[in-house]
Enzyme design. Structure first.
Site, mmCIF file in Angstrom:
data_model
loop_
_atom_site.group_PDB
_atom_site.id
_atom_site.type_symbol
_atom_site.label_atom_id
_atom_site.label_comp_id
_atom_site.label_asym_id
_atom_site.label_seq_id
_atom_site.Cartn_x
_atom_site.Cartn_y
_atom_site.Cartn_z
ATOM 1 N N PHE A 40 37.666 52.885 66.339
ATOM 2 C CA PHE A 40 38.931 52.479 66.943
ATOM 3 C C PHE A 40 39.946 53.609 67.074
ATOM 4 O O PHE A 40 41.149 53.401 67.018
ATOM 5 C CB PHE A 40 39.515 51.248 66.221
ATOM 6 C CG PHE A 40 38.774 49.997 66.624
ATOM 7 C CD1 PHE A 40 37.485 49.778 66.175
ATOM 8 C CD2 PHE A 40 39.332 49.078 67.491
ATOM 9 C CE1 PHE A 40 36.759 48.663 66.586
ATOM 10 C CE2 PHE A 40 38.615 47.961 67.910
ATOM 11 C CZ PHE A 40 37.329 47.750 67.452
ATOM 12 N N LEU A 41 39.414 54.828 67.240
ATOM 13 C CA LEU A 41 40.297 55.959 67.521
ATOM 14 C C LEU A 41 40.016 56.529 68.908
ATOM 15 O O LEU A 41 40.376 57.660 69.204
ATOM 16 C CB LEU A 41 40.121 57.053 66.452
ATOM 17 C CG LEU A 41 40.678 56.722 65.062
ATOM 18 C CD1 LEU A 41 40.392 57.842 64.069
ATOM 19 C CD2 LEU A 41 42.191 56.464 65.124
ATOM 20 N N ARG A 70 40.930 38.797 80.307
ATOM 21 C CA ARG A 70 42.256 38.468 79.780
ATOM 22 C C ARG A 70 42.995 39.734 79.322
ATOM 23 O O ARG A 70 42.445 40.545 78.584
ATOM 24 C CB ARG A 70 42.140 37.477 78.609
ATOM 25 C CG ARG A 70 41.776 36.071 79.060
ATOM 26 C CD ARG A 70 41.581 35.154 77.876
ATOM 27 N NE ARG A 70 40.466 35.576 77.045
ATOM 28 C CZ ARG A 70 40.203 35.075 75.835
ATOM 29 N NH1 ARG A 70 40.976 34.160 75.313
ATOM 30 N NH2 ARG A 70 39.164 35.509 75.154
ATOM 31 N N GLY A 72 42.470 55.968 75.418
ATOM 32 C CA GLY A 72 42.135 55.538 76.775
ATOM 33 C C GLY A 72 43.246 54.687 77.348
ATOM 34 O O GLY A 72 44.409 54.852 76.972
ATOM 35 N N CYS A 104 42.593 38.863 72.028
ATOM 36 C CA CYS A 104 43.039 38.948 70.625
ATOM 37 C C CYS A 104 44.153 39.961 70.381
ATOM 38 O O CYS A 104 45.266 39.575 70.029
ATOM 39 C CB CYS A 104 41.844 39.254 69.731
ATOM 40 S SG CYS A 104 40.664 37.907 69.681
#
Ligand code: UDX
Length: 460
Positions: A275-276, A354, A279, A286
């Site tokens: 999760f680094l 979404r 972008g 969520c």
């Protein structure tokens, strides 16, 4: 497979979490009712299919529906009285002010309370603000004090939902009563026991499961802690992404490469590489909602979570930031010219659009830069209503080639394999212009440049 445990489970809500949960339980020896009020979703489910794209899911649904272990219904009356356990997986959309709309959560509890059998356990899986369980529990127990309650947040990711559910890192169960917690834990132990059989039905290649945790950590907490674990975990992941994105802006300005920087940063075991990836920012059902929900829940308790406001702001800025970079590189205007946006889904592996930053990018190109956007996604537009949020001027291409053909520039807005594995020479050949925007930092810059294209990444 028959109902080997002689237990019946109802799963309320057939969204991304509900369908996955029901599919797994119905192939683990339970008799499962999937409760859904949306007629279209219900009919699709009755045919043993899911309304969204998720790898491995349809074979499980088809097998369970054919065997009669999964029954899709819209009737609480037909399902809840027969159920030992009820998993509530209904949606928690956000209100205009960012707070969570809990009307479906409470409505499901109220409707279930009318029919629950003595000693049944009601489990809340949907992500809810801390403190919600207390209200649900009182709704359930107002008619019968023997009803148990536990919060059991779901951590699956779309695109890898089955793998995440069958090999969870942890299972969090938060109830104020040991009996209910044990009941829920046993369900997970059963799933783990049945895993090999499920793998076969789903067609999961066993080689990809080798490095996954054999057994999860069972984390038993109070009801409120479980609720707060879920929202905090999502908020922290969102924070990691926004942190990488803010450093990416500095890398752009100072001449560093964010992929190298975050590799170096994440190599510290205390930080971790996940999760680094900088972008175009996070999207989906969520993170955007949970970050806003946490801010709102903090305020309701008099706590100003400024850090999460910063995460939200940083994330919202990314599509515009990327297009600003594009603007600076343009040698001729793109107004009324064709541009290609590859990817609409909020991430690869799902048809879900979404809060997708890919959609934001396409809309900004159309509305602020007046480009004629041709958009392609391998899965998103198979879902009904996927193009609802798109500017009406945007056209949907049937293939990647159709989107690229004659375009001034292309933006890779979702990191689908199809885009990553296409030789940049193909992009160069199909485009009329020479700019390839890698909004996901998922391509090798040097290969793109070697194909004669200008590469625009995020923080590179
Ligand atoms: C998330 C949580 O990961 C999961 O545990 C929870 O149950 C539900 O919310 P999901 O929204 O399905 O799952 O997808 P996830 O893989 O977390 O990605 C979320 C968004 O972040 C995507 O738009 C993705 O492209 C983006 N992302 C992810 C980044 O921009 N950079 C990263 O490094 C990782």
């Amino acid at each position: 497979m028959t109902n080997t445990h002689n237990q019946t489970i109802s799963v309320i809500g057939s969204g991304y979490v509900g369908v996955t949960t029901a599919a797994i339980l119905a192939n683990s020896g339970y008799k499962v009712f999937a409760l859904e009020i949306n007629t279209q979703r219900l009919e699709t489910l009755k045919q043993g299919k899911s309304f969204f794209h998720e790898e491995y899911l349809n074979p499980l649904l088809k097998t369970a529906v054919d065997n009669g272990t999964l029954v899709a219904t819209n009737s609480y009356e037909d399902s809840i009285p027969k159920s030992d356990i009820v998993f509530s997986c209904v949606g928690t959309p956000d209100n205009p002010d960012g707070s969570s709309n809990l009307s479906y959560v409470y409505a499901a509890a109220e409707e279930s309370a009318k029919y629950l059998q003595k000693g049944a356990v009601y489990v809340q899986k949907s992500t809810v603000p801390v403190g919600t369980g207390e209200i649900i529990e009182s709704i359930l127990q107002s008619s019968d004090a023997s009803i148990g309650y536990a919060s059991n947040p779901e951590f699956l990711k779309e695109g890898t939902a089955l793998i995440d559910s069958l090999w969870p890192d942890r299972v969090v169960i938060g109830g104020n009563e040991e009996k209910s917690n044990t009941f829920v834990k046993e369900v997970y132990e059963t799933i783990i026991k049945m895993r090999q059989a499920i793998v076969k039905i789903a067609g999961i290649n066993e080689s990809i499961t080798k490095s996954l945790p054999v057994t999860p950590d069972y984390i038993i907490t109070s009801r409120n802690s479980a609720e707060l674990i879920k929202v905090s975990a999502n908020a922290f992941l969102a924070l990691k992404i926004s942190f990488a994105n803010s450093i990416a802006k500095l890398a752009d300005a100072a001449g560093a490469d964010i992929t190298e920087v975050m590799y170096g940063v994440g190599s510290d075991r205390r930080i971790g590489k996940a999760f680094l990836n900088a972008g175009r920012g996070y999207g989906g059902g969520c993170f955007p909602k949970d970050v806003k929900g946490l801010i709102s829940s903090g305020l309701a308790h008099g706590v100003d979570l400024e850090i999460m406001q910063a995460v939200n702001n940083e994330n919202s800025s990314m599509p515009g930031y990327i297009l600003e970079k594009v603007n600076n590189q343009l040698t001729r205007p793109i107004a009324n010219k064709k541009v290609a946006v590859l990817g609409a889904a909020f991430k690869a592996g799902t048809s879900d659009v979404r809060m997708s930053p890919a959609v934001r990018i396409a809309n900004l190109l159309s509305e602020k830069m007046w480009a004629n956007v041709s958009m392609y996604d391998p899965e998103a537009f198979t879902e009904d209503g996927a193009d609802d949020q798109l500017n009406r001027k945007i056209t949907i291409a049937a293939t990647m080639e159709e989107a690229l053909e004659g375009a001034e520039l292309a933006v890779i807005a979702t990191d689908w394999n199809e885009f990553k594995t296409t030789n940049p020479k193909v992009y160069a050949k199909l485009l009329s212009g020479d700019i390839l925007v890698d909004a996901m930092n998922c391509l090798d810059r040097d290969t793109v440049v070697a194909a004669g294209l200008k590469y625009i990444g995020v923080g590179r």
